[in-house]
Write an enzyme that holds these catalytic residues in place. Structure first.
Site, PDB file in Angstrom:
ATOM      1  N   HIS A   1       0.812  -1.224   0.000  1.00 38.01           N
ATOM      2  CA  HIS A   1       0.000   0.000   0.000  1.00 38.01           C
ATOM      3  C   HIS A   1       0.843   1.271   0.000  1.00 38.01           C
ATOM      4  O   HIS A   1       0.300   2.367  -0.211  1.00 38.01           O
ATOM      5  CB  HIS A   1      -0.931   0.020   1.207  1.00 38.01           C
ATOM      6  CG  HIS A   1      -2.013  -1.008   1.173  1.00 38.01           C
ATOM      7  ND1 HIS A   1      -2.859  -1.164   0.106  1.00 38.01           N
ATOM      8  CD2 HIS A   1      -2.374  -1.951   2.091  1.00 38.01           C
ATOM      9  CE1 HIS A   1      -3.710  -2.155   0.349  1.00 38.01           C
ATOM     10  NE2 HIS A   1      -3.430  -2.645   1.549  1.00 38.01           N
TER      11      HIS A   1
ATOM     12  N   ASP B   1      -3.198 -10.559  -2.536  1.00 41.99           N
ATOM     13  CA  ASP B   1      -3.754 -10.048  -1.283  1.00 41.99           C
ATOM     14  C   ASP B   1      -5.225  -9.687  -1.482  1.00 41.99           C
ATOM     15  O   ASP B   1      -5.645  -9.358  -2.591  1.00 41.99           O
ATOM     16  CB  ASP B   1      -2.955  -8.808  -0.865  1.00 41.99           C
ATOM     17  CG  ASP B   1      -3.204  -8.359   0.555  1.00 41.99           C
ATOM     18  OD1 ASP B   1      -2.387  -8.671   1.430  1.00 41.99           O
ATOM     19  OD2 ASP B   1      -4.223  -7.677   0.800  1.00 41.99           O
TER      20      ASP B   1
ATOM     21  N   HIS C   1      -6.582  -7.075  -0.540  1.00 46.43           N
ATOM     22  CA  HIS C   1      -6.620  -5.637  -0.827  1.00 46.43           C
ATOM     23  C   HIS C   1      -5.757  -5.329  -2.045  1.00 46.43           C
ATOM     24  O   HIS C   1      -4.660  -5.868  -2.186  1.00 46.43           O
ATOM     25  CB  HIS C   1      -6.085  -4.836   0.364  1.00 46.43           C
ATOM     26  CG  HIS C   1      -6.781  -5.125   1.651  1.00 46.43           C
ATOM     27  ND1 HIS C   1      -6.277  -5.993   2.592  1.00 46.43           N
ATOM     28  CD2 HIS C   1      -7.948  -4.648   2.147  1.00 46.43           C
ATOM     29  CE1 HIS C   1      -7.102  -6.045   3.632  1.00 46.43           C
ATOM     30  NE2 HIS C   1      -8.118  -5.251   3.387  1.00 46.43           N
TER      31      HIS C   1
END
Length: 307
Positions: free
Chosen positions: A126, A163, A165
């Site tokens: 991220h 993942d 996300h």
């Protein structure tokens, strides 16, 4: 197959609080499962080095890197953004986490090992070019990929992210870099609320609805990812190995189980054999149910070992 297991004890010391899901227990869960499953003795154990500021600044904005060093606390906690927190051991853990991926690239590219798994935290996918978010400070896999393009003159690196996300940070860093194919399967709509219509030349979005099971996941991999890899013909495959798509994980609503993580790893290993002499570097991202994380990571690593 010779598989390196790269980690550092400092990665256990990063602690954002007793109730934070990105827990120091995560690496221990993987290690314990590997010991109980009698795989640990067959891995090549490597202590991660520290990533240099130059390696970080080749991936992130230099001022951003400097700001992380400057904000590292000697005591207490500093919140960079919601739930992304630094404490006295965080900077060092982050440097070892990124350094592990650089070391993995070196070992795979110089044929010291066939592939590598980096058991590191904090995670990285991220972290954007100039922004920390989603528990991530430096984008570990991006640091390793950038290093591979410069140190080994690689022109085609595939980063596959499974993942739960979307790895918005990895996309942000490589969205204009045609040397890197970034392919991400993820729950949508869901944090970080990426637009699945934003795919372009070197970015492949594979969104899945909440509740999607292993069959749906496998179909999108076969329909979209494998053809994209075969067209791209990567010289190195890197994996953002997030295990929070597991059906028992509290951080998502996908319904994968251990067999799905074995399956995707086998498919990526087959693609690596076709295109890049089996070279794979895998990097831990999410996975927050401690027991499920241990089981899923065990299956992933066992598959890297071709067992």
């Amino acid at each position: 197959m010779t598989t390196a297991y790269i980690t550092h004890y400092q990665c256990d010391k990063h602690n954002m609080g007793a109730d934070h899901p990105e827990s120091p227990q995560r690496l221990g869960a993987i290690q314990n499962r590997l010991i109980n499953g009698q795989l640990m003795d067959f891995l090549r154990h490597i202590e991660a080095p520290i990533a240099t500021r130059e390696q970080l600044a080749a991936t992130h904005q230099a001022d951003y890197v400097d700001s992380i060093f400057a904000r590292a606390p000697e005591e207490g906690h500093v919140e960079l953004e919601a739930e992304t927190i630094m404490m006295p051991h965080t900077l060092e853990a982050s440097l070892y986490a990124a350094g592990a991926v650089v070391k993995a690239v070196d070992m795979v590219m110089t044929q010291q090992v066939d592939n590598a798994f980096c058991a590191v935290r904090p995670p990285g996918h991220h972290a954007e070019f100039e922004k920390a978010m989603g528990f991530c400070l430096f984008n570990n896999i991006a640091v390793g990929a950038r290093y591979a393009t410069t140190q080994y003159d690689l022109e085609r690196i595939a980063i596959v992210d499974f993942d739960v996300h979307h790895g918005n940070g990895t996309e942000d860093i490589f969205k204009q870099d045609q040397r890197v194919l970034y392919a991400s399967s993820y729950q949508h709509p869901f944090y970080p609320y990426s637009d699945p219509g934003a795919s372009h030349d070197n970015i492949l979005h594979m969104p899945l609805e909440a509740g999607s099971n292993g069959a749906a996941f496998r179909q999108v991999i076969l329909d979209q990812l494998i053809p994209a890899l075969d067209d791209f013909k990567p010289q190195l495959i890197m994996i953002s190995a997030g295990f929070d798509a597991h059906k028992e994980d509290p951080m998502g609503q996908l319904r994968l189980d251990e067999t799905d993580f074995t399956w995707i790893t086998e498919k990526l290993r087959d693609a690596a054999e076709r295109h890049c002499d089996g070279r794979i570097v895998s990097v831990l991202e999410g996975g927050y149910n401690i027991d499920a994380l241990g089981r899923a990571a065990f299956c992933h690593i066992r598959s890297l070992m071709s067992l």
